[in-house]
Design a protein around this motif. Structure first.
Motif, PDB file in Angstrom:
ATOM      1  N   GLU A 144       0.826  -1.206   0.000  1.00 14.43           N
ATOM      2  CA  GLU A 144       0.000   0.000   0.000  1.00 14.43           C
ATOM      3  C   GLU A 144       0.866   1.264   0.000  1.00 14.43           C
ATOM      4  O   GLU A 144       0.556   2.227  -0.700  1.00 14.43           O
ATOM      5  N   VAL A 145       1.946   1.244   0.754  1.00 12.24           N
ATOM      6  CA  VAL A 145       2.855   2.397   0.788  1.00 12.24           C
ATOM      7  C   VAL A 145       3.470   2.601  -0.586  1.00 12.24           C
ATOM      8  O   VAL A 145       3.503   3.725  -1.110  1.00 12.24           O
ATOM      9  N   ARG A 146       3.942   1.542  -1.176  1.00 14.49           N
ATOM     10  CA  ARG A 146       4.578   1.656  -2.492  1.00 14.49           C
ATOM     11  C   ARG A 146       3.577   2.110  -3.550  1.00 14.49           C
ATOM     12  O   ARG A 146       3.891   2.963  -4.382  1.00 14.49           O
ATOM     13  N   ARG A 147       2.383   1.577  -3.490  1.00 10.59           N
ATOM     14  CA  ARG A 147       1.343   1.982  -4.447  1.00 10.59           C
ATOM     15  C   ARG A 147       0.995   3.465  -4.256  1.00 10.59           C
ATOM     16  O   ARG A 147       0.824   4.206  -5.213  1.00 10.59           O
ATOM     17  N   PHE A 148       0.905   3.908  -2.986  1.00 11.74           N
ATOM     18  CA  PHE A 148       0.600   5.307  -2.715  1.00 11.74           C
ATOM     19  C   PHE A 148       1.623   6.218  -3.395  1.00 11.74           C
ATOM     20  O   PHE A 148       1.258   7.181  -4.083  1.00 11.74           O
ATOM     21  N   PHE A 149       2.914   5.946  -3.217  1.00 13.93           N
ATOM     22  CA  PHE A 149       3.931   6.822  -3.782  1.00 13.93           C
ATOM     23  C   PHE A 149       4.019   6.707  -5.300  1.00 13.93           C
ATOM     24  O   PHE A 149       4.185   7.727  -5.976  1.00 13.93           O
ATOM     25  N   THR A 150       3.913   5.510  -5.853  1.00 11.79           N
ATOM     26  CA  THR A 150       3.980   5.394  -7.314  1.00 11.79           C
ATOM     27  C   THR A 150       2.755   6.019  -7.974  1.00 11.79           C
ATOM     28  O   THR A 150       2.882   6.685  -9.002  1.00 11.79           O
ATOM     29  N   GLU A 151       1.578   5.845  -7.380  1.00 13.04           N
ATOM     30  CA  GLU A 151       0.373   6.464  -7.943  1.00 13.04           C
ATOM     31  C   GLU A 151       0.409   7.983  -7.794  1.00 13.04           C
ATOM     32  O   GLU A 151      -0.010   8.711  -8.694  1.00 13.04           O
ATOM     33  N   THR A 152       0.913   8.445  -6.673  1.00 10.77           N
ATOM     34  CA  THR A 152       1.044   9.885  -6.475  1.00 10.77           C
ATOM     35  C   THR A 152       1.962  10.481  -7.526  1.00 10.77           C
ATOM     36  O   THR A 152       1.648  11.514  -8.132  1.00 10.77           O
ATOM     37  N   TRP A 153       3.085   9.818  -7.774  1.00 11.92           N
ATOM     38  CA  TRP A 153       4.027  10.328  -8.768  1.00 11.92           C
ATOM     39  C   TRP A 153       3.429  10.277 -10.165  1.00 11.92           C
ATOM     40  O   TRP A 153       3.619  11.195 -10.966  1.00 11.92           O
ATOM     41  N   ARG A 154       2.668   9.226 -10.466  1.00  7.21           N
ATOM     42  CA  ARG A 154       1.990   9.139 -11.774  1.00  7.21           C
ATOM     43  C   ARG A 154       1.014  10.299 -11.933  1.00  7.21           C
ATOM     44  O   ARG A 154       0.991  10.976 -12.963  1.00  7.21           O
ATOM     45  N   LYS A 155       0.195  10.545 -10.894  1.00  3.74           N
ATOM     46  CA  LYS A 155      -0.768  11.652 -10.942  1.00  3.74           C
ATOM     47  C   LYS A 155      -0.054  12.993 -11.109  1.00  3.74           C
ATOM     48  O   LYS A 155      -0.508  13.859 -11.867  1.00  3.74           O
ATOM     49  N   GLN A 156       1.051  13.171 -10.399  1.00  2.00           N
ATOM     50  CA  GLN A 156       1.810  14.420 -10.492  1.00  2.00           C
ATOM     51  C   GLN A 156       2.316  14.629 -11.912  1.00  2.00           C
ATOM     52  O   GLN A 156       2.214  15.723 -12.462  1.00  2.00           O
ATOM     53  N   ARG A 157       2.846  13.575 -12.512  1.00  2.00           N
ATOM     54  CA  ARG A 157       3.404  13.687 -13.863  1.00  2.00           C
ATOM     55  C   ARG A 157       2.334  13.902 -14.922  1.00  2.00           C
ATOM     56  O   ARG A 157       2.590  14.550 -15.934  1.00  2.00           O
ATOM     57  N   PRO A 171      14.803  14.047  -6.883  1.00  2.00           N
ATOM     58  CA  PRO A 171      14.810  13.544  -8.264  1.00  2.00           C
ATOM     59  C   PRO A 171      15.470  12.174  -8.405  1.00  2.00           C
ATOM     60  O   PRO A 171      15.182  11.433  -9.350  1.00  2.00           O
ATOM     61  N   GLU A 172      16.336  11.821  -7.455  1.00  2.00           N
ATOM     62  CA  GLU A 172      17.006  10.516  -7.518  1.00  2.00           C
ATOM     63  C   GLU A 172      16.028   9.355  -7.378  1.00  2.00           C
ATOM     64  O   GLU A 172      16.367   8.216  -7.697  1.00  2.00           O
ATOM     65  N   TYR A 173      14.811   9.615  -6.912  1.00  2.00           N
ATOM     66  CA  TYR A 173      13.810   8.552  -6.747  1.00  2.00           C
ATOM     67  C   TYR A 173      12.790   8.528  -7.884  1.00  2.00           C
ATOM     68  O   TYR A 173      12.012   7.575  -8.003  1.00  2.00           O
ATOM     69  N   GLN A 174      12.747   9.536  -8.701  1.00  2.00           N
ATOM     70  CA  GLN A 174      11.658   9.686  -9.667  1.00  2.00           C
ATOM     71  C   GLN A 174      11.604   8.580 -10.715  1.00  2.00           C
ATOM     72  O   GLN A 174      10.521   8.082 -11.028  1.00  2.00           O
ATOM     73  N   THR A 175      12.730   8.170 -11.230  1.00  2.00           N
ATOM     74  CA  THR A 175      12.738   7.097 -12.230  1.00  2.00           C
ATOM     75  C   THR A 175      12.213   5.812 -11.622  1.00  2.00           C
ATOM     76  O   THR A 175      11.380   5.119 -12.224  1.00  2.00           O
ATOM     77  N   GLU A 176      12.669   5.513 -10.430  1.00  2.00           N
ATOM     78  CA  GLU A 176      12.221   4.300  -9.747  1.00  2.00           C
ATOM     79  C   GLU A 176      10.717   4.332  -9.470  1.00  2.00           C
ATOM     80  O   GLU A 176      10.019   3.340  -9.651  1.00  2.00           O
ATOM     81  N   LEU A 177      10.211   5.471  -9.051  1.00  2.00           N
ATOM     82  CA  LEU A 177       8.784   5.597  -8.758  1.00  2.00           C
ATOM     83  C   LEU A 177       7.935   5.581 -10.031  1.00  2.00           C
ATOM     84  O   LEU A 177       6.739   5.322  -9.966  1.00  2.00           O
ATOM     85  N   SER A 178       8.562   5.849 -11.166  1.00  2.00           N
ATOM     86  CA  SER A 178       7.839   5.836 -12.441  1.00  2.00           C
ATOM     87  C   SER A 178       7.543   4.432 -12.934  1.00  2.00           C
ATOM     88  O   SER A 178       6.657   4.237 -13.763  1.00  2.00           O
ATOM     89  N   ASP A 179       8.287   3.447 -12.452  1.00  2.00           N
ATOM     90  CA  ASP A 179       8.084   2.051 -12.851  1.00  2.00           C
ATOM     91  C   ASP A 179       7.379   1.318 -11.720  1.00  2.00           C
ATOM     92  O   ASP A 179       8.017   0.725 -10.849  1.00  2.00           O
ATOM     93  N   GLU A 180       6.049   1.369 -11.743  1.00  2.00           N
ATOM     94  CA  GLU A 180       5.250   0.829 -10.650  1.00  2.00           C
ATOM     95  C   GLU A 180       5.522  -0.655 -10.417  1.00  2.00           C
ATOM     96  O   GLU A 180       5.620  -1.099  -9.271  1.00  2.00           O
ATOM     97  N   GLN A 181       5.663  -1.402 -11.467  1.00  2.00           N
ATOM     98  CA  GLN A 181       5.887  -2.853 -11.345  1.00  2.00           C
ATOM     99  C   GLN A 181       7.228  -3.147 -10.673  1.00  2.00           C
ATOM    100  O   GLN A 181       7.302  -3.939  -9.739  1.00  2.00           O
ATOM    101  N   ALA A 182       8.276  -2.501 -11.137  1.00  2.00           N
ATOM    102  CA  ALA A 182       9.604  -2.728 -10.551  1.00  2.00           C
ATOM    103  C   ALA A 182       9.648  -2.231  -9.111  1.00  2.00           C
ATOM    104  O   ALA A 182      10.209  -2.892  -8.233  1.00  2.00           O
ATOM    105  N   ALA A 183       9.026  -1.082  -8.859  1.00  2.00           N
ATOM    106  CA  ALA A 183       9.030  -0.510  -7.507  1.00  2.00           C
ATOM    107  C   ALA A 183       8.322  -1.419  -6.513  1.00  2.00           C
ATOM    108  O   ALA A 183       8.724  -1.515  -5.355  1.00  2.00           O
ATOM    109  N   SER A 184       7.291  -2.094  -6.964  1.00  2.00           N
ATOM    110  CA  SER A 184       6.528  -2.946  -6.041  1.00  2.00           C
ATOM    111  C   SER A 184       7.327  -4.164  -5.588  1.00  2.00           C
ATOM    112  O   SER A 184       7.051  -4.737  -4.539  1.00  2.00           O
ATOM    113  N   HIS A 185       8.355  -4.558  -6.353  1.00  2.00           N
ATOM    114  CA  HIS A 185       9.135  -5.752  -6.026  1.00  2.00           C
ATOM    115  C   HIS A 185      10.567  -5.459  -5.574  1.00  2.00           C
ATOM    116  O   HIS A 185      11.292  -6.379  -5.199  1.00  2.00           O
TER     117      HIS A 185
END
Length: 144
Positions: A8-21, A41-55
């Protein structure tokens, strides 16, 4: 008390970043999280890949900072500052920010104090000691 799962935490941040972009509508908490993601900004690429970030795994021996933990701590500290809890944290943060020349850097110092306080509580199997937490922050705020 809110106790989200790792997913849920990971989904919150990846979805937030998707919405922001994509210009999506953000809740107030998502807007605060998006501001911290922009500051990192060092986290943005990682947060952009929801699938990779979740694992992804963030083991200390790998030397990678866990962006979800880091951003969650920023949110927790932002909330503490907004309600001045523990009492005095807001003033200590302001002194730190003035000394360091950066509100962001001041939050990182507080984050170290929070991490130490949480580690101590886990080690001793006790609730976090808010007086010790604030004392750590005050010591850092008063250093020359």
């Amino acid at each position: 008390m809110f106790d989200p799962s790792r997913e849920e935490v990971r989904r919150f941040f990846t979805e937030t970043w998707r919405k922001q972009r994509t210009g999506g509508i953000l809740t107030p908490l998502e807007a605060m999280a998006a501001e911290w993601i922009v500051e990192h900004p060092e986290y943005q690429t990682e947060l952009s890949d929801e699938q990779a970030a979740s694992h992804a795994e963030y083991l200390p021996e790998a030397g990678r900072t866990n962006p979800f933990l880091h951003l969650s701590m920023h949110l927790a500290i932002s909330e503490q500052l907004s309600i001045d809890q523990p009492p005095g944290i807001r003033a200590a943060h302001e002194r730190l920010a003035a000394r360091l020349g950066s509100m962001h850097d001041a939050q990182h110092v507080i984050m170290e104090c929070l991490g130490e306080t949480l580690w101590e509580a886990q080690r001793n199997n006790t609730p976090p000691d808010t007086e010790a937490y604030l004392a750590r922050i005050e010591r850092r705020a008063s250093r020359d």
